[in-house]
Design an enzyme around this catalytic site. Structure first.
Site, mmCIF file in Angstrom:
data_model
loop_
_atom_site.group_PDB
_atom_site.id
_atom_site.type_symbol
_atom_site.label_atom_id
_atom_site.label_comp_id
_atom_site.label_asym_id
_atom_site.label_seq_id
_atom_site.Cartn_x
_atom_site.Cartn_y
_atom_site.Cartn_z
ATOM 1 N N HIS A 386 0.832 -1.200 0.000
ATOM 2 C CA HIS A 386 0.000 0.000 0.000
ATOM 3 C C HIS A 386 0.873 1.259 0.000
ATOM 4 O O HIS A 386 0.723 2.132 -0.871
ATOM 5 C CB HIS A 386 -0.907 -0.018 1.239
ATOM 6 C CG HIS A 386 -1.779 1.190 1.405
ATOM 7 N ND1 HIS A 386 -3.116 1.186 1.099
ATOM 8 C CD2 HIS A 386 -1.510 2.447 1.860
ATOM 9 C CE1 HIS A 386 -3.631 2.389 1.329
ATOM 10 N NE2 HIS A 386 -2.673 3.161 1.817
ATOM 11 N N GLU A 387 1.787 1.351 0.964
ATOM 12 C CA GLU A 387 2.643 2.539 1.048
ATOM 13 C C GLU A 387 3.588 2.626 -0.143
ATOM 14 O O GLU A 387 3.937 3.719 -0.596
ATOM 15 C CB GLU A 387 3.410 2.556 2.371
ATOM 16 C CG GLU A 387 2.543 2.546 3.627
ATOM 17 C CD GLU A 387 1.509 3.653 3.677
ATOM 18 O OE1 GLU A 387 1.653 4.669 2.950
ATOM 19 O OE2 GLU A 387 0.529 3.514 4.446
ATOM 20 N N HIS A 393 3.678 6.350 -6.902
ATOM 21 C CA HIS A 393 2.874 7.442 -7.466
ATOM 22 C C HIS A 393 3.648 8.761 -7.342
ATOM 23 O O HIS A 393 3.773 9.528 -8.311
ATOM 24 C CB HIS A 393 1.542 7.514 -6.708
ATOM 25 C CG HIS A 393 0.506 8.357 -7.370
ATOM 26 N ND1 HIS A 393 -0.739 8.576 -6.804
ATOM 27 C CD2 HIS A 393 0.493 9.059 -8.530
ATOM 28 C CE1 HIS A 393 -1.463 9.344 -7.608
ATOM 29 N NE2 HIS A 393 -0.733 9.661 -8.649
#
Length: 600
Positions: A386-387, A393
């Site tokens: 997730h991180e 991004h």
């Protein structure tokens, strides 16, 4: 008990020297930026003198903000690694101060810019072609024209920035540095100091007595300090409502969403869709009770994994699995992941005084750092990917876009991270061979969906309700907040509030209620990510390329346009209904597996 910071091996600590080699270098840059901010005040009154003056002031403003973001990244991450250290508390405070000084120095910018006529705007663009690089930036400003105040009013608001942020800062210090939880017993019967970090593993225990004790111990502290937490939250809500009012928004929600050009209908559609699908959540909760063999299911029973499989990952194993799974996004993406994992972008383990939870941070000119509080669980593997999604991004956006567009809307922030989670789920289900492990993965997915889409929408309902209540003159006492939260919790889970008295205090421990309408984006983000992961895993190379283009887009276009180009229209409810269809399909499979394994 968690280790002291100096007991953690260096390879497991993030390397903040890549931002500033020493604290002295940070202090020197801070002093220089403060001096340049004073000089920048001389730009006031001259923004529209010429195309040259507009370009000069815009570039000075953006350059100083770029440097301030780098300063603040260093300061807050230094503070987060041990919130007890006074020096770094001071650095963080100074970081907030320089943001406030920036706001005051450039308070003239937006009011003066709003005086530009269409003819003057077009003439400036024609005269100074360099200004076209900022055209989308200018267009977004002009759309906010009716909410920009006079220069003097903007200066006053900017000067109050630190005061407005005080409630959140007070909450953070109280919750992370001052609060001491009781000692409880672990699964081996040993006394352990309860912390934010180990609470999750304790409440996930298969021993009901362990999770009950941890749950009641945690909430006994929030009950004890409920009035203080109510005051910090109430103050924060008042700040949001005050800012919305003076800027001529109808509500704090409109003000918050307008910053990302998101219509309020997106928020309302989410709440509506989730409420329609609450029977699915309650069906899953009832199934949990049957599998656990519990007639009187309590809130502290909701977090223990139902699986008997010991599906754990060491940190090193999690790194390897993440690389294997994320390789589907191509060599370039994978090379960035490997850099993050090998070049100390990650602060891995819990230590005393460390900020709880996990996040991805940094600024345009730094690595996209990650903070974890690692435990050897399947859930922490998902936290890592997730991180990493956030950090990739950030990495793509910062390297593709100029600084002016080198960040991305908060509305889009949770999509890349949860797309990674959904890819991980798809790949794990694809490769699993035995029923017991499949059971564990499905259980994790259903719990994750519950915790993200259902739970965060519950938070979103609470957040909107307290802002509306304050706007209507209701005092947000702890009693009011407790009652509201207990009722919402019962509506969502179907578990009577009278049987779960501690849960009424949960609002007090949620930091996201200080983030100004942030939480709903976890739910919209997860739902959009569900659609994107389907395309990435089962679609074409073109689908994967469009996804990478989304990661690179930053703020170069409006958020809803950026995600629409990747294949998801978030102004319609379809993507939400598609996500619930995936949840229902996997719940059906889980129920069949439960029956097959004879667990009822």
């Amino acid at each position: 008990m968690a280790k002291q910071r100096n007991e953690i091996e260096e390879k497991y600590q993030w390397d903040l020297s890549t931002i500033f080699p020493t604290d002295e270098a940070f202090e020197a840059e801070l002093a220089q930026v403060s001096e340049e901010l004073k000089k920048a005040e001389n730009l006031a009154g001259h923004l529209l003198d010429s195309a040259d003056s507009l370009l000069t002031a815009t570039e000075i403003q953006l350059d100083l903000m770029r440097r301030i973001e780098k300063l603040y990244s260093y300061a807050h991450m230094k503070n987060d690694q041990d919130t007890r250290v006074a020096k770094y508390q001071e650095y963080q405070a100074k970081g907030m101060t320089v943001y406030s000084e920036f706001g005051q120095a450039f308070a003239f910018y937006e009011p003066e810019f709003m005086a530009i006529t269409e003819e003057q705007y077009q003439a400036f663009l024609a005269e100074k072609p360099e200004l076209t690089a900022y055209q989308h930036f200018f267009d977004k400003l002009l759309q906010r024209k009716e909410h920009i105040l006079t220069q003097r009013e903007e200066e006053l608001l900017a000067g109050a920035g630190e005061i407005f942020g005080a409630a959140g800062e007070t909450f953070a210090i109280l919750d992370n540095a001052d609060i001491v939880f009781p000692t409880v017993h672990d699964e081996e019967g040993k006394e352990v100091q309860l912390t934010h970090g180990n609470y999750i593993s304790l409440v996930e225990s298969k021993n009901r007595a362990v999770r009950k004790e941890a749950y009641e111990a945690l909430y006994s502290i929030y009950e004890q300090y409920q009035h203080t937490y109510a005051k910090t939250l109430q103050t924060n809500v008042k700040v949001h409502n005050y800012n919305a009012k003076v800027r001529k928004f109808s509500s704090a929600r409109e003000a918050a969403l307008s910053a990302n050009f998101i219509p309020e209908s997106v928020y309302d559609s989410l709440v509506s869709a989730v409420n329609k699908h609450l029977p699915l959540l309650q069906r899953y909760i009832a199934l949990r009770a049957k599998i656990l063999g519990i007639d009187d299911l309590k809130m502290y029973d909701l977090y223990t994994p139902l699986s008997q499989a010991d599906y754990k990952f060491s940190y090193e194993e999690a790194l390897a699995k993440s690389e294997e799974v994320l390789a589907i996004l191509g060599e370039d993406y994978l090379s960035r992941v490997k850099r993050a994992f090998s070049e100390r972008w990650i602060d891995v383990h819990e230590n005393q005084g460390k900020r709880s939870g996990a996040y991805s941070g940094g600024s345009y000119d730094t690595n996209a750092f990650m903070l974890l509080n690692w435990q050897d669980t399947l859930d922490n593997l998902f936290t890592l990917v997730h991180e990493t999604g956030h950090s990739m991004h950030s990495s793509y956006t910062r390297e593709t876009q100029p600084y002016v567009y080198g960040d991305y809307s908060i509305f889009l922030a949770e999509i890349a991270s949860t797309t990674n989670e959904n890819i991980l789920t798809e790949k794990l289900l694809e490769e699993v061979e035995d029923d017991a492990t499949r059971f564990a993965i499905l259980n994790h997915f259903l719990d994750g969906f519950r915790g993200t889409v259902f739970r965060q929408t519950q938070f979103a309902e609470f957040e909107h309700a307290i802002h509306k209540a304050d706007q209507e003159g209701q005092v947000l006492t702890s009693e009011f907040l407790n009652d509201l939260y207990a009722d919402l919790n019962e509506k969502y889970y179907g578990l009577k509030k009278e049987d779960n008295p501690q849960i009424q205090y949960e609002w007090a421990r949620i930091p996201h209620f200080y983030y100004d309408y942030y939480v709903f984006q976890y739910s919209t983000g997860f739902s959009a990510a569900s659609a994107l992961a389907e395309k990435i895993v089962h679609g074409s190379q073109e689908d994967r390329d469009r996804y990478l283009d989304y990661l690179k887009a930053g703020n170069s276009d409006y958020p809803l346009n950026v995600i629409k180009k990747a294949g998801v229209d978030m102004e319609k409810e379809d993507y939400l209904n598609d996500a619930f269809a995936v949840f229902e399909r996997r719940l059906d499979e889980f129920e069949a597996l439960v029956e097959k394994l004879g667990l009822l």
